[in-house]
Design a protein around this motif. Structure first.
Motif, short mmCIF file in Angstrom:
data_model
loop_
_atom_site.label_atom_id
_atom_site.label_comp_id
_atom_site.label_asym_id
_atom_site.label_seq_id
_atom_site.Cartn_x
_atom_site.Cartn_y
_atom_site.Cartn_z
N MET A 1 -28.62 18.15 -5.97
CA MET A 1 -29.53 19.05 -6.64
C MET A 1 -28.75 19.93 -7.64
N ARG A 2 -29.25 19.98 -8.87
CA ARG A 2 -28.59 20.81 -9.89
C ARG A 2 -29.57 21.87 -10.37
N LEU A 3 -29.19 23.12 -10.13
CA LEU A 3 -30.12 24.21 -10.40
C LEU A 3 -29.50 25.29 -11.26
N VAL A 4 -30.38 26.04 -11.92
CA VAL A 4 -29.97 27.26 -12.62
C VAL A 4 -30.79 28.39 -11.99
N LEU A 5 -30.13 29.52 -11.72
CA LEU A 5 -30.85 30.72 -11.26
C LEU A 5 -30.86 31.71 -12.41
N LEU A 6 -32.05 32.12 -12.79
CA LEU A 6 -32.20 33.10 -13.87
C LEU A 6 -32.73 34.40 -13.28
N GLY A 7 -32.34 35.51 -13.87
CA GLY A 7 -32.86 36.79 -13.42
C GLY A 7 -31.92 37.89 -13.86
N HIS A 24 -28.27 23.67 1.35
CA HIS A 24 -28.43 22.37 0.69
C HIS A 24 -27.13 21.67 0.33
N GLY A 25 -26.01 22.23 0.80
CA GLY A 25 -24.72 21.56 0.60
C GLY A 25 -24.31 21.40 -0.86
N ILE A 26 -24.69 22.39 -1.68
CA ILE A 26 -24.28 22.36 -3.08
C ILE A 26 -23.33 23.54 -3.32
N VAL A 27 -22.63 23.55 -4.44
CA VAL A 27 -21.70 24.65 -4.68
C VAL A 27 -22.32 25.69 -5.63
N GLN A 28 -21.89 26.92 -5.44
CA GLN A 28 -22.35 28.02 -6.30
C GLN A 28 -21.36 28.20 -7.44
N LEU A 29 -21.86 28.15 -8.65
CA LEU A 29 -20.99 28.38 -9.80
C LEU A 29 -21.43 29.69 -10.46
N SER A 30 -20.75 30.77 -10.12
CA SER A 30 -21.08 32.07 -10.67
C SER A 30 -20.09 32.41 -11.78
N LYS A 79 -22.01 16.67 -5.57
CA LYS A 79 -23.26 16.68 -4.78
C LYS A 79 -24.32 17.62 -5.37
N GLY A 80 -23.90 18.43 -6.31
CA GLY A 80 -24.85 19.35 -6.94
C GLY A 80 -24.29 20.76 -7.00
N PHE A 81 -24.98 21.59 -7.76
CA PHE A 81 -24.52 22.98 -7.92
C PHE A 81 -25.68 23.88 -8.28
N VAL A 82 -25.45 25.16 -8.04
CA VAL A 82 -26.40 26.15 -8.52
C VAL A 82 -25.64 27.09 -9.45
#
Ligand code: ADP
Length: 195
Positions: A1-7, A24-30, A79-82
């Motif tokens: 899963m590849r996500l963007v968090l906006l806010g 969800h076993g993805i990594v956080q890219l802050s 595996k994906g990232f947020v």
């Protein structure tokens, strides 16, 4: 899963991104965390970013884009990232799109935490008070002047991204004024995933 968090600053992106990683076993890219690490390590990027960040202004697109491009090539991102705090400008959104297309990847969703801006100042004041009470170092940009600038930067440069992702059908809005657990549940619901 590849996500963007906006806010906006104080919307709870960091907290929710963290929860998404464990659920969800993805990594956080802050990008904020990556830049703060670069500042702490006094790398060339850190030296460039330090004063800009302390003022609450945005680091130049090319600096941030280069950091993200390197990071999403690492094996743990397979595996994906947020993405938390990126993209923050239309130029960064365009660069992200190009980066993903080049790798044959696509975003699964862009989750916007919608919050009442008048509540944000209070949230950040609370975060500062809690960190101080725990004896932790407070961020250089968690002061009223820098916060006002961060909110202005958000309104001028980041808020237009909602419209961009709405048009592409990726935008999913979540009420960020609910409790932390309720926000997490709402995110899972809009993404159509169970924890
Ligand atoms: N994508 C980005 N583009 C430009 N600057 C960034 C970006 N991400 C982080 N920064 C810099 O780091 C600071 C802190 O970012 P972040 O930790 O995401 O904080 P917040 O969302 O609480 O404002 C920003 O004010 C900015 O100076």
């Amino acid at each position: 899963m590849r996500l963007v968090l906006l806010g906006p600053p104080g919307a709870g992106k960091g907290t929710q991104a963290q929860r998404l990683t464990t659920r969800h076993g993805i990594v956080q890219l802050s990008t904020g965390d990556m830049l703060r690490a670069a500042v702490a390590a006094a790398t060339p990027v850190g030296l460039k970013a330090k004063d800009i960040m302390a003022r609450g202004e945005l680091v130049p697109d090319e600096v941030v884009v280069a950091i993200v491009a390197d990071r999403i090539d690492q094996p743990d991102c397979a595996k994906g990232f947020v993405l938390d705090g990126f993209p923050r400008t239309p130029g960064q959104a365009e660069a992200l799109g190009a980066m993903l297309t080049e790798k044959g990847l696509k975003l699964d969703g862009v989750v916007e935490l919608v919050v009442d801006h008048s509540a944000l100042v209070k949230r950040i004041e609370t975060r500062v008070a809690e960190m101080t009470a725990r004896g932790e170092a407070v961020r250089a940009d968690d002061n009223p002047e820098a916060l006002a600038k961060r909110l202005d930067a958000y309104k001028a440069q980041t808020a237009p991204l909602s419209e961009h992702y709405r048009k592409t059908g990726l935008l999913k809005e979540v009420d960020g004024m609910q409790t932390i657990d309720q926000v997490t549940e709402s995110i899972d619901r809009v993404l159509g995933v169970a924890a």
